[in-house]
Write an enzyme that holds these catalytic residues in place. Structure first.
Site, PDB file in Angstrom:
ATOM      1  N   ASP A 135     134.270  40.507   6.340  1.00 42.67           N
ATOM      2  CA  ASP A 135     135.281  39.633   5.740  1.00 42.67           C
ATOM      3  C   ASP A 135     134.652  38.611   4.798  1.00 42.67           C
ATOM      4  O   ASP A 135     135.246  38.245   3.784  1.00 42.67           O
ATOM      5  CB  ASP A 135     136.036  38.899   6.872  1.00 42.67           C
TER       6      ASP A 135
ATOM      7  N   LYS B 297     133.619  31.162  11.762  1.00 44.78           N
ATOM      8  CA  LYS B 297     134.881  30.448  11.965  1.00 44.78           C
ATOM      9  C   LYS B 297     134.702  29.502  13.147  1.00 44.78           C
ATOM     10  O   LYS B 297     133.838  29.695  13.987  1.00 44.78           O
ATOM     11  CB  LYS B 297     136.007  31.441  12.237  1.00 44.78           C
TER      12      LYS B 297
ATOM     13  N   LYS C 247     135.838  29.742  -8.155  1.00 44.25           N
ATOM     14  CA  LYS C 247     135.710  28.337  -7.743  1.00 44.25           C
ATOM     15  C   LYS C 247     134.851  27.573  -8.746  1.00 44.25           C
ATOM     16  O   LYS C 247     133.813  28.072  -9.179  1.00 44.25           O
ATOM     17  CB  LYS C 247     135.074  28.237  -6.345  1.00 44.25           C
TER      18      LYS C 247
ATOM     19  N   LYS D 142     140.165  41.700  -2.522  1.00 45.04           N
ATOM     20  CA  LYS D 142     139.298  42.191  -1.475  1.00 45.04           C
ATOM     21  C   LYS D 142     140.123  42.375  -0.203  1.00 45.04           C
ATOM     22  O   LYS D 142     141.164  41.727  -0.116  1.00 45.04           O
ATOM     23  CB  LYS D 142     138.125  41.238  -1.238  1.00 45.04           C
TER      24      LYS D 142
ATOM     25  N   HIS E 210     131.684  37.224  -0.337  1.00 49.36           N
ATOM     26  CA  HIS E 210     131.444  35.856  -0.809  1.00 49.36           C
ATOM     27  C   HIS E 210     129.971  35.456  -0.709  1.00 49.36           C
ATOM     28  O   HIS E 210     129.389  34.945  -1.660  1.00 49.36           O
ATOM     29  CB  HIS E 210     132.297  34.847  -0.034  1.00 49.36           C
TER      30      HIS E 210
ATOM     31  N   HIS F 248     137.338  35.693  -4.803  1.00 54.72           N
ATOM     32  CA  HIS F 248     137.890  34.417  -5.277  1.00 54.72           C
ATOM     33  C   HIS F 248     136.825  33.317  -5.324  1.00 54.72           C
ATOM     34  O   HIS F 248     137.001  32.322  -6.004  1.00 54.72           O
ATOM     35  CB  HIS F 248     139.125  34.008  -4.479  1.00 54.72           C
TER      36      HIS F 248
HETATM   37  C1  BG6 Z   1     138.746  35.044   2.603  1.00 51.19           C
HETATM   38  C2  BG6 Z   1     138.587  35.498   4.027  1.00 51.19           C
HETATM   39  O1  BG6 Z   1     138.220  35.979   1.710  1.00 51.19           O
HETATM   40  O2  BG6 Z   1     138.092  33.804   2.419  1.00 51.19           O
HETATM   41  C3  BG6 Z   1     139.089  34.442   4.994  1.00 51.19           C
HETATM   42  O3  BG6 Z   1     139.303  36.706   4.207  1.00 51.19           O
HETATM   43  C4  BG6 Z   1     138.455  33.108   4.717  1.00 51.19           C
HETATM   44  O4  BG6 Z   1     138.832  34.842   6.341  1.00 51.19           O
HETATM   45  C5  BG6 Z   1     138.574  32.747   3.245  1.00 51.19           C
HETATM   46  O5  BG6 Z   1     139.081  32.126   5.508  1.00 51.19           O
HETATM   47  C6  BG6 Z   1     137.782  31.510   2.910  1.00 51.19           C
HETATM   48  O6  BG6 Z   1     138.059  31.097   1.600  1.00 51.19           O
HETATM   49  P1  BG6 Z   1     137.925  29.586   1.163  1.00 51.19           P
HETATM   50  O7  BG6 Z   1     138.294  29.596  -0.278  1.00 51.19           O
HETATM   51  O8  BG6 Z   1     138.857  28.789   2.022  1.00 51.19           O
HETATM   52  O9  BG6 Z   1     136.497  29.208   1.418  1.00 51.19           O
END
Ligand code: BG6
Length: 488
Positions: free
Chosen positions: A233, A336, A180, A146, A238, A176
């Protein structure tokens, strides 16, 4: 026809940050557990003019830095290093891509998996070059990171360009989160238990909350992030994938087509939030200076080095307009520089239809809740009412108690895995169940584009929130208007 296990994995961007942090350590773990096909070769490619030894040195360093010492062993490291090759190439340099294609064809002994861990603008040229140089026919597949574009139009352009070379069933779009362990556990919880399904609908569920909170700021990714923002993002991918897994109908099987057919129905049932709705259904924020765990942190603008109108937080009330979920608000928020890192899904059930407890207990009653915590720990908590011990004369007293399943305690022998272990294993073996199909990505963009358009049309700036807080107060008002509150 099911794909054969890959004989060659070719990683574009093999010297990049994602490769160092996630991809190479994940491959190491697969190697250590004996899960890689015995003859699999791994070909790294990037612009850097490295030879095989220098690349292997980088891989060894990444493993030493990222894999906990207790999980490292020399034989497994050697086993992984022995599989490696490296070929420098630049997508903009056709001769180098021709050389790369030659190497691929020389090394392969069956199927090839390409992993494009590069900026998305290289996806289409890379696929075209592989096609033009005879390295993308039958028996090849491609994994794409992505973001797939930054809106529907650009996503379609990427998907169209990739489709000229790879048919859809050979395209593996990574989100991703689907790799998980906790996210797959959500699938197990819903579809491995008969208990929840009869309750899993608007008759019994009052509201759903999905929170993905991070304590980090934009780190060194300011340029990418500022052009993206939290909505694109995090939410487009997600959070919407999590929403799909919560809201989808039971698929007939845990396999790519059945799973994705159900997820796309959810995405297509999302009620549009456009210009007329954005003011009441959506909140965007940006962090100012503040403190996290007592440590002062700068504002987003200071981290970026300039003022910006990009949102680092979004919260919204979404609706899945179908029979199962009619009228149930889905509150989504991500940001964030929140006070703590936490990814969780919370379902609040409806109140008991009639309380038999009068007196003092009347005020004790709380609705049942199901909390599915995905990060930082994996935990499922069912919140129930119970009698408070004691001999109260004015009647029973009730308290909310939790049935708590902590996966680290329950499965103490298993280690914490990186999402890419699952994703690589599946992609190498040709199983697309935990990857995102084209129509899902595009439906998600269509929904998100309307929100962005509505928000921008109002010419509003994101609301400032101090770093280390749960976002602007408007996010609280958004949910309180329904007489509800965020689970904190
Ligand atoms: C990514 C984003 O896809 O996922 C990031 O681009 C973010 O900005 C990250 O920090 C978060 O992933 P995880 O696995 O740490 O929750």
């Amino acid at each position: 026809m099911p794909a054969a296990p890959a004989s060659l994995l070719t990683i574009f961007g093999a010297t990049g940050d994602l490769a160092q942090r996630m991809l190479l350590p994940s491959l190491y773990s697969l190697q250590a557990e004996g899960l890689l096909p015995p003859d699999l070769r791994i070909l790294g490619t990037a612009r850097s003019e490295l030879d095989r030894e220098a690349f292997a040195g980088q891989v060894a360093n990444a493993i030493a830095e990222r894999v906990p010492a207790a999980e490292r062993n020399d034989a497994a490291v050697r086993g992984l290093l022995d599989r490696l090759d490296y070929c420098p190439a630049s997508v903009n340099d056709d001769a180098s891509m021709a050389t790369l294609a030659e190497r691929v064809n020389a090394l392969r002994n069956g199927d090839v998996l390409y992993h494009l861990s590069t900026a998305p603008r290289f996806y289409v040229p890379a696929c075209h070059a592989l096609g033009a140089h005879g390295a993308a026919g039958a028996g090849t597949r491609v994994m794409l990171e992505k973001p797939i574009g930054k809106n529907l139009t650009s996503a379609e352009a990427i998907n169209d360009g990739v489709a000229e070379v790879f048919d859809e069933d050979r395209v593996y779009r990574v989100d991703h989160y689907l790799g998980k362990e906790g996210v797959q556990n959500l699938i197990a919880l819903r579809f491995g238990n008969a208990l929840f399904e009869p309750q899993w609908n608007a008759r019994h569920i009052e509201q759903v909350q999905i929170t993905v909170a991070e304590t980090v700021g934009v780190e060194g990714r300011g340029d990418y992030y500022d052009d993206s923002g939290a909505l694109r993002d995090m939410l487009q991918n997600h959070l919407l994938q999590l929403l799909c897994l919560v809201a989808m109908e039971p698929p007939a099987q845990f396999e790519p087509t059945a799973m994705r057919n159900e997820k796309i129905k959810v995405l297509r049932s999302l009620r549009a939030i456009g210009r007329d709705e954005v003011a009441t259904e959506f909140v965007a924020g940006q962090y100012g200076a503040g403190a996290i765990d007592g440590v002062a942190v700068p504002s987003y603008a200071a981290e970026l080095g300039r003022a910006s109108s990009t949102e680092t937080f979004v919260a919204m009330r979404a609706h899945v307009d179908n029979w199962r979920w009619s009228g149930v608000p889905f509150y989504l928020r991500t940001g964030k520089r929140m006070p703590s890192r936490c990814t969780e899904i919370y379902l609040q059930f409806r109140k008991v239809p009639h309380s038999i407890f009068g007196g003092a207990a009347a005020g004790d009653m709380r609705p049942n809740g199901l909390l599915i915590r995905l990060q930082p720990e994996e935990r499922i908590e069912l919140q129930l009412m119970s009698k408070t011990p004691g001999l109260d004369r004015s009647g029973l007293r009730l308290s909310q108690v939790a049935l708590d399943l902590d996966f680290h305690t329950e499965f103490a022998a298993s280690r914490k895995r990186l999402a890419y272990e699952r994703l690589y294993l599946d992609a190498i073996e040709g199983n697309g169940t935990l990857f995102v199909r084209r129509d899902e990505t595009e439906a998600a963009w269509q929904w998100v584009d309307a929100i962005l358009d509505g928000w921008r049309a109002g010419a509003t700036m994101p609301r400032l929130y101090p770093a280390g807080t749960w976002g602007p107060s408007a996010a609280v008002s958004l949910i309180e208007r329904n007489g509800q509150s965020w689970r904190e």
